[in-house]
Enzyme design. Structure first.
Site, PDB file in Angstrom:
ATOM      1  N   GLY B  33       0.880  -1.538   0.017  1.00 57.62           N
ATOM      2  CA  GLY B  33      -0.204   0.408  -0.312  1.00 57.62           C
ATOM      3  C   GLY B  33       1.483   1.030  -0.020  1.00 57.62           C
ATOM      4  CB  THR B  34       3.880   1.238  -1.474  1.00 56.43           C
ATOM      5  OG1 THR B  34       3.334   0.042  -0.844  1.00 56.43           O
ATOM      6  CG2 THR B  34       5.073   1.462  -1.651  1.00 56.43           C
ATOM      7  CB  THR B  35       4.471   6.145  -1.720  1.00 55.76           C
ATOM      8  OG1 THR B  35       2.916   7.128  -1.546  1.00 55.76           O
ATOM      9  CG2 THR B  35       4.760   7.778  -3.421  1.00 55.76           C
ATOM     10  N   GLY B 164      -0.050   4.960  -3.572  1.00 55.40           N
ATOM     11  CA  GLY B 164      -0.048   6.182  -3.282  1.00 55.40           C
ATOM     12  C   GLY B 164       0.376   7.181  -4.235  1.00 55.40           C
TER      13      GLY B 164
END
Lengths: 275, 230
Positions: B33-35, B164
């Site tokens: 669930g990332t950037t 993200g």
């Protein structure tokens, strides 16, 4: 390179030999309700401190809404310097850790070295990833080796994280609150034990799936101190009645003796070669 | 490598029943669930990522390192399923290391990117992995390759990824200019990941790394509270 007899790659794919048997068993139970698998419904925690790693666990094993085992051991031996707490399906954590322990023992015997924690982690990750989450084992691995003190978590799908403190299981949110509040780097031994005990205690108090006693395992360079139980539950039941009956409690009304006729049909003798 | 041997299709079977005393998110797969982002400049690349790993609504790890070294001067930024990306990164590290030993030369970033693509494309039905491959080699200098879910491979001067990243498309479009120097790229990466974290209400740190030609690799952990919000 790894020795070929340390790890045998099993045959590809799942083994469905038991599927027919399971289907038959479902039919035998009332209303088709087969017994539920034993889940540990747990609180487990680990903390890295100055001289090593402290692991803690509760001791309740549940099967649905019934406590199946009040004194279950959730901290499993992997190697003299590595222990593993397991949450999730009890059978899966037991067997996975047993398999891991066997493989690492073979490695130790072959190479004459103590296993490292990262080796245990890699073997677990390989195996759990291969089964894509079907093996329900949430594990906290802690140990001390020549590279330092390590604490790892492995989830059923095979992802690994290295962390300084950790809680898993159904009571982990409560335990993590205590750990987040009390954790500092380079704790002393007594502080670390007290922190883990408080974390497991919070899990026991706030979670239905965790309870009974608290086990603590301290792993340092000098050795392992497995304290079981570290703290006993204050809610022990005092049984008022004893369930042992003297011989003669039940009166014998009649007695009939029928001797069984046995005859020797065949006799074969094999000499043992003891030379 | 055992991890390469079998990749089984997902039968969609859940291990735990809902009535058990165990919350829903324990049976969910760990996702990042990332950037993540990567920028190339003349002489190297700068890569950055946030540090949060989630399982459903629960943060499994708030100090994750999503920037994984594949080789001395080649890194990958991982997003998607944590288990899948760790497994793929392990496989590619092995393959690339072997290849580099055979050649007796540092490997090309393009080679690493193609190895990622090979795994991600072949097992596209089973995997959930979005990866940015970034590094430096002598032939083409700093390079960034994007290998999103599905297994496409494309080289881009700057790339963002992860769930993200949608929040900073506008930021990147307006702030990235071709021909930026090292310091500006570092600023861009730090500001970009920070903006993303703010937009997702993430209070976690960002991890920025900088890979340059001759000098040692440098990296910095930026805590969420340290950066001023512009």
């Amino acid at each position: 390179m790894a020795l070929s007899n340390v790890l045998e790659t099993p045959a590809a794919g799942f083994n469905f030999d038991n599927a027919a048997r399971n289907a038959a068993l479902e039919g035998l139970f009332e209303r088709g309700q087969a017994p539920k698998p034993l889940k540990t419904g747990t609180t487990i925690a680990g903390v890295v401190f100055k001289d090593g790693v402290v692991l803690g666990a509760d001791t309740r094993a549940t099967s649905g809404e019934v406590v199946a085992d009040k004194m279950c051991a959730k901290i499993h031996y992997i190697a003299p310097n590595i222990y593993c707490c397991g949450a999730g399906t009890a059978a899966d954590t037991e067997k996975t850790t047993d398999l891991l322990s066997s493989n690492l023992t073979i490695f130790s015997l072959n190479s004459g070295r103590n296993p490292r924690v990262i080796m245990a982690v890699n073997i677990l990750q390989d195996m759990l990833y291969r089964y894509h989450g079907k093996i329900g084992a949430n594990l906290i691995l802690g140990g001390v080796d020549c590279t330092g003190n390590h604490l790892y978590t492995v989830d059923p799908h095979g992802s690994v994280d290295e962390v300084p403190y950790l809680a898993m299981g159904s009571g982990d949110l409560a335990a993590l609150g205590i750990l987040e509040n009390g954790f500092k780097l380079d704790l002393e031994l007594e502080e670390a034990k007290e922190l883990v005990r408080a974390a497991i205690h919070a899990g026991i108090m706030s979670d239905l799936g965790s309870g009974n006693n608290i086990d603590i395992c301290v792993i340092t360079r000098q050795g392992v101190d497995y304290i079981r139980p570290y703290q006993e539950s204050e809610f022990k039941d005092n049984r008022k009645i004893k369930y042992r009956y003297r011989p003669g409690t039940t009166p014998v009304m009649t007695e009939k003796v029928v001797p069984l006729k046995l005859e020797v049909v065949q006799e074969s003798v094999q000499q043992m070669d003891t030379a | 490598m055992a991890a390469l041997a079998t990749m089984m299709p997902n039968f969609g079977q859940k291990v735990s029943a809902k009535s058990d005393l165990v919350p829903e998110w324990t049976s969910q797969e760990v996702s990042t669930g990332t950037t993540i982002m990567a920028v190339e400049y003349d002489g190297g690349v700068v890569i950055g990522a946030d540090s949060r790993t989630t399982t459903g609504a629960y943060i499994a790890n708030r100090v994750t390192d999503k920037l994984t070294p594949i080789h001395d001067r080649i890194f990958c930024c991982r997003s998607g399923s944590a288990a899948d990306t760790q497994a793929i990164a392990d496989v590619v590290t092995y393959q690339l290391g072997f290849h580099s030993i055979e050649l007796d030369e540092p490997p090309l970033v393009e080679t690493a990117a193609n190895l990622f693509k090979a795994s991600c494309y072949r097992y596209r039905e089973e995997l959930s992995a979005g990866i940015l491959v970034a590094g430096w080699d002598r032939r083409k200098g700093g390079q960034v390759y994007c290998v999103p879910i599905g297994g496409m491979l494309v080289r881009q001067p700057v790339s963002v990824g992860g769930s993200g990243s949608t929040y900073i498309y506008g930021f990147m479009d307006s702030n990235y200019k071709p021909g930026m120097g090292k310091e500006q790229c570092l600023e861009l990466a730090a500001a970009g990941t920070h903006c993303c974290c703010k937009a997702c209400w993430e209070l976690c740190s960002q991890h920025c790394r900088h890979i340059h030609t001759g000098a040692a690799l440098s990296h910095s952990w930026l805590r969420g509270s340290d950066r001023p919000m512009r």
